[in-house]
Design an enzyme around this catalytic site. Sequence first.
Site, PDB file in Angstrom:
ATOM      1  N   THR A 181       0.855  -1.187   0.000  1.00  0.00           N
ATOM      2  CA  THR A 181       0.000   0.000   0.000  1.00  0.00           C
ATOM      3  C   THR A 181       0.895   1.242   0.000  1.00  0.00           C
ATOM      4  OG1 THR A 181       0.002   0.052   2.393  1.00  0.00           O
ATOM      5  CG2 THR A 181      -1.775  -1.177   1.355  1.00  0.00           C
ATOM      6  N   GLU A 227      -5.849  -3.371  -1.317  1.00  0.00           N
ATOM      7  CA  GLU A 227      -6.332  -4.470  -0.478  1.00  0.00           C
ATOM      8  C   GLU A 227      -7.516  -5.211  -1.104  1.00  0.00           C
ATOM      9  OE1 GLU A 227      -5.547  -1.455   0.424  1.00  0.00           O
ATOM     10  OE2 GLU A 227      -4.806  -1.336   2.487  1.00  0.00           O
TER      11      GLU A 227
HETATM   12  P1  AMP Z   1      -4.680   2.473  -3.603  1.00  0.00           P
HETATM   13  O1  AMP Z   1      -4.652   1.284  -2.736  1.00  0.00           O
HETATM   14  O2  AMP Z   1      -3.357   3.136  -3.763  1.00  0.00           O
HETATM   15  O3  AMP Z   1      -5.333   2.189  -4.913  1.00  0.00           O
HETATM   16  O4  AMP Z   1      -5.578   3.574  -2.885  1.00  0.00           O
HETATM   17  C1  AMP Z   1      -6.893   3.300  -2.527  1.00  0.00           C
HETATM   18  C2  AMP Z   1      -7.578   4.541  -2.063  1.00  0.00           C
HETATM   19  O5  AMP Z   1      -7.701   5.475  -3.133  1.00  0.00           O
HETATM   20  C3  AMP Z   1      -8.999   4.307  -1.617  1.00  0.00           C
HETATM   21  O6  AMP Z   1      -9.072   3.800  -0.304  1.00  0.00           O
HETATM   22  C4  AMP Z   1      -9.601   5.691  -1.754  1.00  0.00           C
HETATM   23  O7  AMP Z   1      -9.295   6.503  -0.647  1.00  0.00           O
HETATM   24  C5  AMP Z   1      -8.904   6.239  -2.970  1.00  0.00           C
HETATM   25  N1  AMP Z   1      -9.750   6.058  -4.149  1.00  0.00           N
HETATM   26  C6  AMP Z   1      -9.702   5.082  -5.067  1.00  0.00           C
HETATM   27  N2  AMP Z   1     -10.630   5.275  -6.025  1.00  0.00           N
HETATM   28  C7  AMP Z   1     -11.302   6.401  -5.698  1.00  0.00           C
HETATM   29  C8  AMP Z   1     -12.386   7.128  -6.276  1.00  0.00           C
HETATM   30  N3  AMP Z   1     -12.955   6.750  -7.407  1.00  0.00           N
HETATM   31  N4  AMP Z   1     -12.820   8.225  -5.630  1.00  0.00           N
HETATM   32  C9  AMP Z   1     -12.246   8.639  -4.483  1.00  0.00           C
HETATM   33  N5  AMP Z   1     -11.216   8.013  -3.905  1.00  0.00           N
HETATM   34  C10 AMP Z   1     -10.743   6.904  -4.493  1.00  0.00           C
END
Ligand code: AMP
Length: 541
Positions: free
Chosen positions: A185, A330
Amino acid sequence: MLGLMQDWPLLLHKIIDHAAIFHGDREVVTQTPEGTVERSNYRRIDSRARKLSEALLARGIGMGDRIATLAWNTARHLESWYGIAGVGAVYHTLNPRLFPDQIVWIANHAGDRALFFDVAFAELVARIAPQLETVEFFVALSDREHLPDIGIPNLVAYEDFIAPMSDSFAWREFDEHTACGLCYTSGTTGKPKGVLYSHRSNTLLAMMACATDTLGLSSRDTMLPVVPMFHANAWGIAFAAPMTGAKLVLPGPRLDGASLCRLFADEKVTMTAAVPTVWLAALNYLEETGKTLPALKKVLIGGAAAPRAMIEIFEKKYGVEVVHSWGMTEMSPLGSLGTLKAGIADLSWEKKLDYKVKQGHPPFGVEMKITDAENRELPRDGKTFGRLKVRGPAVAKSYFRGDGPGAFDAEGWFDTGDVGTLDRDGYMTITDRAKDVIKSGGEWISSIEIENLAVCHPAIAEAAVIGVPHPKWDERPLLIVVLKPGQTATKGDILAFLSGKIATWWIPDEVVFIDAIPHSATGKVQKVALRERFAGYRLPG
Ligand code: AMP
């Protein structure tokens, strides 16, 4: 009584075998760093992945060993994933956009035994090699001619590594729960944590991804994943595309608007996927050049909230359907997708847009609920916001080496750390990361909603909202904006633009103008950095 059906373990090599046998000529195209293209196909990817498996076994790599990759989206990188997983080992994607110290920390935590890398990262690899405690050898994803000569120890060119091997290597058979992939992450709060995918979870994810209301990928599509393979399992596209026989176009390191739009046109790309910041650049390029996107039918936008204006431009001006999606590392990472359901698809354009701006509804295989701080489930009324929790066969049940146990509860729910609403139709809206919510007078203000509105202002290129201390209300929203080149706007203009579109008490107390908003290695706005920058900020008056 048990059913009398076959036990057919869900293993990743079955996906690439299926593609090789039934879609063998379907192309896998890679854009090189020089901007030319190299053509392969699923038959070739499969046979070269088998060679790689044999080469790895010959080097003593086997079940459970972690093999790092530090590479862009290319055919060799794709072969590596299948070749590594084919011997029961684990591809571990390293994000080259992280600081070298972070990469070292992650590789050591993962215990990687080898590192495969693009020659573009040779200097970085040479610099960190002495600190990589468990890496025994390095493989440059190149031929001998392009092998970097800068002192990387135990280095071999990928083409030399696989050349002596046989492409009739028989894949190993093992339990479908065997680990196959590891992705850390972003670690915006504390150290990054490892998410360990299994053959079963990735195969089920790919089946989920292909469904019409998810990606809706078919053998007739040409898919260009801009989302890097080192970010969140490439949204499952490395498995979903071969599973359906969709042509794959891999953009390598050139992710600028001009290179992407040229590839869209040359390769007749029908579907693509990336974070909003990539699309900001691509749309600017189209705007400046007057070019269009004739073949493109669908664009997936996720990883951060897709602004309403961006969705509108894609759909109205370029005739490209936007599917706004939400997920996280995750969750392998698909969580919800914003395709329009029956009834909603017949609404007026503006009302449909209201739904497209939401983060979508979960596909089969994702359970979702919102809870309060005491873990009580909250109503699905589209208004109440709470902590978003999920479970399913492609959702993590623990982090690698048992890190961060607090995110998982006894009933198997994973706390996403996001805050959102769920409506009666099943659409979810992210209102914030839990740590970014602005708490004003005991009520919550959604920073994302204000940001989404602000970027609809014609002069604003990007916006971020953070909470700043307030003597009466605890916190109040501060709107931070970057203006488009050559544009002007005042605080008064911007607040007047927001007025009437959100509750009065959500209107930011102040607007500040800066040159650039900081982004993380995965393209997200770095609120932590903004909060640090404005730590001593006092609201006027
Ligand atoms: P990652 O694991 O790096 O893909 O990050 C995941 C996080 O990105 C999620 O828990 C959200 O906080 C944010 N995220 C992903 N997609 C969106 C979306 N469409 N709108 C707002 N936040 C998002």
